[in-house]
Scaffold this motif. Structure first.
Motif, PDB file in Angstrom:
ATOM      1  N   GLY A 104      15.407  -1.346   0.900  1.00  0.00           N
ATOM      2  CA  GLY A 104      14.926  -1.142  -0.459  1.00  0.00           C
ATOM      3  C   GLY A 104      13.568  -1.766  -0.679  1.00  0.00           C
ATOM      4  O   GLY A 104      12.702  -1.198  -1.356  1.00  0.00           O
ATOM      5  N   ARG A 105      13.362  -2.941  -0.119  1.00  0.00           N
ATOM      6  CA  ARG A 105      12.050  -3.580  -0.222  1.00  0.00           C
ATOM      7  C   ARG A 105      10.984  -2.698   0.416  1.00  0.00           C
ATOM      8  O   ARG A 105       9.882  -2.544  -0.123  1.00  0.00           O
ATOM      9  CB  ARG A 105      12.063  -4.945   0.457  1.00  0.00           C
ATOM     10  N   ARG A 106      11.309  -2.121   1.542  1.00  0.00           N
ATOM     11  CA  ARG A 106      10.336  -1.286   2.255  1.00  0.00           C
ATOM     12  C   ARG A 106       9.984  -0.042   1.447  1.00  0.00           C
ATOM     13  O   ARG A 106       8.831   0.385   1.421  1.00  0.00           O
ATOM     14  CB  ARG A 106      10.909  -0.879   3.616  1.00  0.00           C
ATOM     15  N   GLU A 107      10.974   0.529   0.764  1.00  0.00           N
ATOM     16  CA  GLU A 107      10.727   1.758   0.007  1.00  0.00           C
ATOM     17  C   GLU A 107      10.142   1.500  -1.380  1.00  0.00           C
ATOM     18  O   GLU A 107       9.617   2.422  -2.010  1.00  0.00           O
ATOM     19  CB  GLU A 107      12.031   2.554  -0.127  1.00  0.00           C
ATOM     20  N   SER A 108      10.231   0.259  -1.858  1.00  0.00           N
ATOM     21  CA  SER A 108       9.798  -0.023  -3.227  1.00  0.00           C
ATOM     22  C   SER A 108       8.322   0.258  -3.441  1.00  0.00           C
ATOM     23  O   SER A 108       7.907   0.693  -4.522  1.00  0.00           O
ATOM     24  CB  SER A 108      10.115  -1.480  -3.592  1.00  0.00           C
ATOM     25  N   GLY A 109       7.496   0.016  -2.417  1.00  0.00           N
ATOM     26  CA  GLY A 109       6.073   0.296  -2.545  1.00  0.00           C
ATOM     27  C   GLY A 109       5.780   1.776  -2.668  1.00  0.00           C
ATOM     28  O   GLY A 109       4.876   2.184  -3.416  1.00  0.00           O
ATOM     29  N   VAL A 110       6.542   2.590  -1.943  1.00  0.00           N
ATOM     30  CA  VAL A 110       6.375   4.040  -2.038  1.00  0.00           C
ATOM     31  C   VAL A 110       6.791   4.511  -3.427  1.00  0.00           C
ATOM     32  O   VAL A 110       6.094   5.313  -4.065  1.00  0.00           O
ATOM     33  CB  VAL A 110       7.206   4.762  -0.954  1.00  0.00           C
ATOM     34  N   PHE A 111       7.921   4.011  -3.902  1.00  0.00           N
ATOM     35  CA  PHE A 111       8.395   4.403  -5.234  1.00  0.00           C
ATOM     36  C   PHE A 111       7.375   4.016  -6.306  1.00  0.00           C
ATOM     37  O   PHE A 111       7.089   4.794  -7.225  1.00  0.00           O
ATOM     38  CB  PHE A 111       9.743   3.744  -5.518  1.00  0.00           C
ATOM     39  N   ALA A 112       6.811   2.812  -6.184  1.00  0.00           N
ATOM     40  CA  ALA A 112       5.811   2.362  -7.155  1.00  0.00           C
ATOM     41  C   ALA A 112       4.578   3.247  -7.120  1.00  0.00           C
ATOM     42  O   ALA A 112       4.006   3.587  -8.166  1.00  0.00           O
ATOM     43  CB  ALA A 112       5.427   0.912  -6.869  1.00  0.00           C
ATOM     44  N   HIS A 113       4.157   3.640  -5.922  1.00  0.00           N
ATOM     45  CA  HIS A 113       2.972   4.490  -5.809  1.00  0.00           C
ATOM     46  C   HIS A 113       3.217   5.871  -6.414  1.00  0.00           C
ATOM     47  O   HIS A 113       2.369   6.391  -7.155  1.00  0.00           O
ATOM     48  CB  HIS A 113       2.565   4.659  -4.344  1.00  0.00           C
ATOM     49  N   VAL A 114       4.364   6.464  -6.112  1.00  0.00           N
ATOM     50  CA  VAL A 114       4.684   7.779  -6.669  1.00  0.00           C
ATOM     51  C   VAL A 114       4.764   7.691  -8.195  1.00  0.00           C
ATOM     52  O   VAL A 114       4.264   8.563  -8.909  1.00  0.00           O
ATOM     53  CB  VAL A 114       6.007   8.317  -6.077  1.00  0.00           C
ATOM     54  N   CYS A 214      14.798   4.743   4.650  1.00  0.00           N
ATOM     55  CA  CYS A 214      14.932   3.453   5.337  1.00  0.00           C
ATOM     56  C   CYS A 214      16.369   2.943   5.354  1.00  0.00           C
ATOM     57  O   CYS A 214      16.638   1.880   5.932  1.00  0.00           O
ATOM     58  CB  CYS A 214      14.031   2.411   4.687  1.00  0.00           C
ATOM     59  N   CYS A 215      17.279   3.667   4.723  1.00  0.00           N
ATOM     60  CA  CYS A 215      18.679   3.253   4.718  1.00  0.00           C
ATOM     61  C   CYS A 215      19.174   3.061   6.156  1.00  0.00           C
ATOM     62  O   CYS A 215      18.932   3.901   7.023  1.00  0.00           O
ATOM     63  CB  CYS A 215      19.533   4.314   4.017  1.00  0.00           C
ATOM     64  N   GLY A 216      19.854   1.951   6.397  1.00  0.00           N
ATOM     65  CA  GLY A 216      20.419   1.695   7.709  1.00  0.00           C
ATOM     66  C   GLY A 216      19.582   0.809   8.588  1.00  0.00           C
ATOM     67  O   GLY A 216      20.070   0.312   9.601  1.00  0.00           O
ATOM     68  N   TYR A 217      18.324   0.587   8.217  1.00  0.00           N
ATOM     69  CA  TYR A 217      17.467  -0.314   8.996  1.00  0.00           C
ATOM     70  C   TYR A 217      17.707  -1.749   8.534  1.00  0.00           C
ATOM     71  O   TYR A 217      17.527  -2.069   7.363  1.00  0.00           O
ATOM     72  CB  TYR A 217      15.995   0.052   8.812  1.00  0.00           C
ATOM     73  N   ASP A 218      18.075  -2.626   9.462  1.00  0.00           N
ATOM     74  CA  ASP A 218      18.399  -4.007   9.101  1.00  0.00           C
ATOM     75  C   ASP A 218      17.162  -4.836   8.806  1.00  0.00           C
ATOM     76  O   ASP A 218      17.149  -5.637   7.871  1.00  0.00           O
ATOM     77  CB  ASP A 218      19.203  -4.672  10.219  1.00  0.00           C
ATOM     78  N   ASP A 222      11.614  -2.717  10.907  1.00  0.00           N
ATOM     79  CA  ASP A 222      12.243  -1.642  11.680  1.00  0.00           C
ATOM     80  C   ASP A 222      11.968  -0.284  11.044  1.00  0.00           C
ATOM     81  O   ASP A 222      11.882   0.727  11.744  1.00  0.00           O
ATOM     82  CB  ASP A 222      13.752  -1.866  11.782  1.00  0.00           C
ATOM     83  N   CYS A 223      11.874  -0.270   9.726  1.00  0.00           N
ATOM     84  CA  CYS A 223      11.514   0.974   9.036  1.00  0.00           C
ATOM     85  C   CYS A 223       9.993   1.034   8.981  1.00  0.00           C
ATOM     86  O   CYS A 223       9.358   0.361   8.162  1.00  0.00           O
ATOM     87  CB  CYS A 223      12.108   1.008   7.625  1.00  0.00           C
ATOM     88  N   SER A 224       9.414   1.814   9.863  1.00  0.00           N
ATOM     89  CA  SER A 224       7.960   1.864  10.006  1.00  0.00           C
ATOM     90  C   SER A 224       7.312   2.475   8.770  1.00  0.00           C
ATOM     91  O   SER A 224       7.969   3.175   7.986  1.00  0.00           O
ATOM     92  CB  SER A 224       7.588   2.692  11.236  1.00  0.00           C
ATOM     93  N   PRO A 225       6.020   2.242   8.578  1.00  0.00           N
ATOM     94  CA  PRO A 225       5.324   2.887   7.456  1.00  0.00           C
ATOM     95  C   PRO A 225       5.474   4.403   7.463  1.00  0.00           C
ATOM     96  O   PRO A 225       5.645   5.021   6.407  1.00  0.00           O
ATOM     97  CB  PRO A 225       3.869   2.458   7.658  1.00  0.00           C
ATOM     98  N   ASP A 226       5.418   5.023   8.641  1.00  0.00           N
ATOM     99  CA  ASP A 226       5.561   6.476   8.712  1.00  0.00           C
ATOM    100  C   ASP A 226       6.915   6.928   8.181  1.00  0.00           C
ATOM    101  O   ASP A 226       7.015   7.943   7.486  1.00  0.00           O
ATOM    102  CB  ASP A 226       5.390   6.958  10.156  1.00  0.00           C
ATOM    103  N   VAL A 227       7.953   6.171   8.518  1.00  0.00           N
ATOM    104  CA  VAL A 227       9.288   6.534   8.040  1.00  0.00           C
ATOM    105  C   VAL A 227       9.390   6.288   6.538  1.00  0.00           C
ATOM    106  O   VAL A 227       9.865   7.140   5.784  1.00  0.00           O
ATOM    107  CB  VAL A 227      10.373   5.736   8.795  1.00  0.00           C
ATOM    108  N   ALA A 228       8.934   5.125   6.087  1.00  0.00           N
ATOM    109  CA  ALA A 228       9.010   4.807   4.657  1.00  0.00           C
ATOM    110  C   ALA A 228       8.260   5.831   3.817  1.00  0.00           C
ATOM    111  O   ALA A 228       8.710   6.211   2.730  1.00  0.00           O
ATOM    112  CB  ALA A 228       8.459   3.406   4.401  1.00  0.00           C
TER     113      ALA A 228
END
Length: 267
Positions: A104-114, A214-218, A222-228
Motif C-alpha cells: 500500500g505504501r508503494r502504491e500510495s504515490g501513484v494514487f496521489a499522482h492520479v 503490488c499486492c503480495g509483495y512483502d 520488491d514492488c518495482s516502480p514499473d510494477v507500481a
C-alpha cells in the motif's frame, strides 16, 4: 468491468501504447501471484478459506447503504466526510490502504499522482479518498505518498507543494479509518489490499473494484516502480469509463455546447 473506447482528456497524459504494455504486465503479475497462492485476486464476492462467498460490495452493486455514513477525515483537513454530499455528476475513487503494508505504501504515490492529475483536469467532477488504517499519523502518511509521487513522477515533482493545504481541493482526502468502517463498507474482508473502488456518483453504483499490482509483495522495494506504475493505467481506465459518460451527458444537457471543467492534466 465494461470497457469504453471514449477517453477523457485526462488520459492524454498516459499513452495508449504504454497503457497496453502495463496492462499486459499487470496480467502477468496477477497470474504469478495467484499461482503462488498469495491471494491477490479481485474476485468479488471474496471467498473465505473454505471457499464460501462473503457478502460484499461488487461491481454493479448500489453503495447507497454506506454513502450516508460519516467518516473522520484527517488530511489535508480535519472533520467529517459523507459521500452523499458528493452525489451527482462525480466520479468517486476509494483506496484501501494500511500503514504497515509495504504494498500500500508503494502504491500510495501513484494514487496521489492520479488524484492530483484528475483534480487539475476536472476539479468539479472527481473525488479521491483513502481509507487509512494502521496507526501512523495522517500527516506522516501524506509525506510518504507525496515523496513517493515525486520519485515515481519526477517531471511533476513541483505539483505536490500544496499537499498541506487544508482544503477538499487537495486530493486524496485521507480518512482515519481506525475502526475499519470504510474498509468494511467497501472492501469487506477477505477482499485483498491494497485495493480500489470506483463509484458512479449519479447512482452510487460500483463501476470498478480491483486489487492493486503490488499486492503480495512483502518488501517495499520488491514492488518495482514499473510494477507500481501499472496502477496508473488501471485507475485511468476505470475512471475514464465513468467520467466520459458524465461529461458527455453534461454536454447533451447543455445542448451540445457545454464545456467540460478543467484543463488537460500535466504529463
Amino acid at each position: 468491468m465494461r470497457h469504453n473506447n471514449r477517453r477523457s482528456s485526462a488520459s492524454a497524459a498516459f499513452p495508449l501504447a504504454l497503457a497496453a504494455a502495463l496492462a499486459a504486465r499487470r496480467a502477468s503479475i496477477v497470474s504469478s501471484q495467484d499461482e503462488s497462492g498469495i491471494g491477490c485476486r479481485s474476485t468479488c464476492p471474496p471467498l473465505d478459506d473454505t471457499g464460501k462467498e462473503i457478502p460484499s460490495l461488487c461491481v454493479g452493486d448500489d453503495a447507497s447503504p454506506y454513502t450516508s455514513r460519516t467518516y473522520d477525515v484527517c488530511h489535508p483537513r480535519t472533520g467529517t466526510l459523507s459521500l452523499d454530499d458528493h452525489r451527482g455528476s462525480k466520479v468517486i475513487v476509494l483506496a484501501n490502504h494500511y500503514v504497515g503494508c509495504n504494498a500500500g505504501r508503494r502504491e500510495s504515490g501513484v494514487f496521489a499522482h492520479v488524484a492530483r492529475r484528475y483534480r487539475d483536469a476536472h476539479p468539479a467532477d472527481v473525488l479521491f479518498v483513502t481509507s487509512l488504517k494502521g496507526g501512523a499519523s495522517c500527516s506522516r502518511w501524506a509525506e510518504i505518498y507525496r515523496d513517493d509521487a515525486r520519485e515515481l513522477y519526477p517531471d511533476d515533482s513541483d505539483h505536490y507543494d500544496d499537499y498541506d493545504s487544508a482544503s477538499d481541493a487537495v486530493m486524496p482526502l485521507t480518512v482515519n479509518d481506525k475502526n475499519s468502517r470504510m474498509r468494511d463498507d467497501f472492501f469487506t474482508p477477505p477482499f485483498p489490499h491494497p485495493s480500489y473502488v470506483v463509484l458512479d456518483g449519479r447512482d452510487m453504483r460500483a463501476r470498478a473494484k480491483f486489487v492493486g499490482p503490488c499486492c503480495g509483495y512483502d518488501d517495499y522495494f520488491d514492488c518495482s516502480p514499473d510494477v507500481a506504475l501499472t496502477l496508473d493505467g488501471m485507475l485511468t481506465e476505470a475512471i475514464d469509463e465513468v467520467l466520459s459518460e458524465l461529461l458527455t451527458k453534461g454536454e447533451e444537457e447543455d445542448g451540445g455546447g457545454g464545456e467540460t471543467t478543467g484543463e488537460d492534466p500535466p504529463s
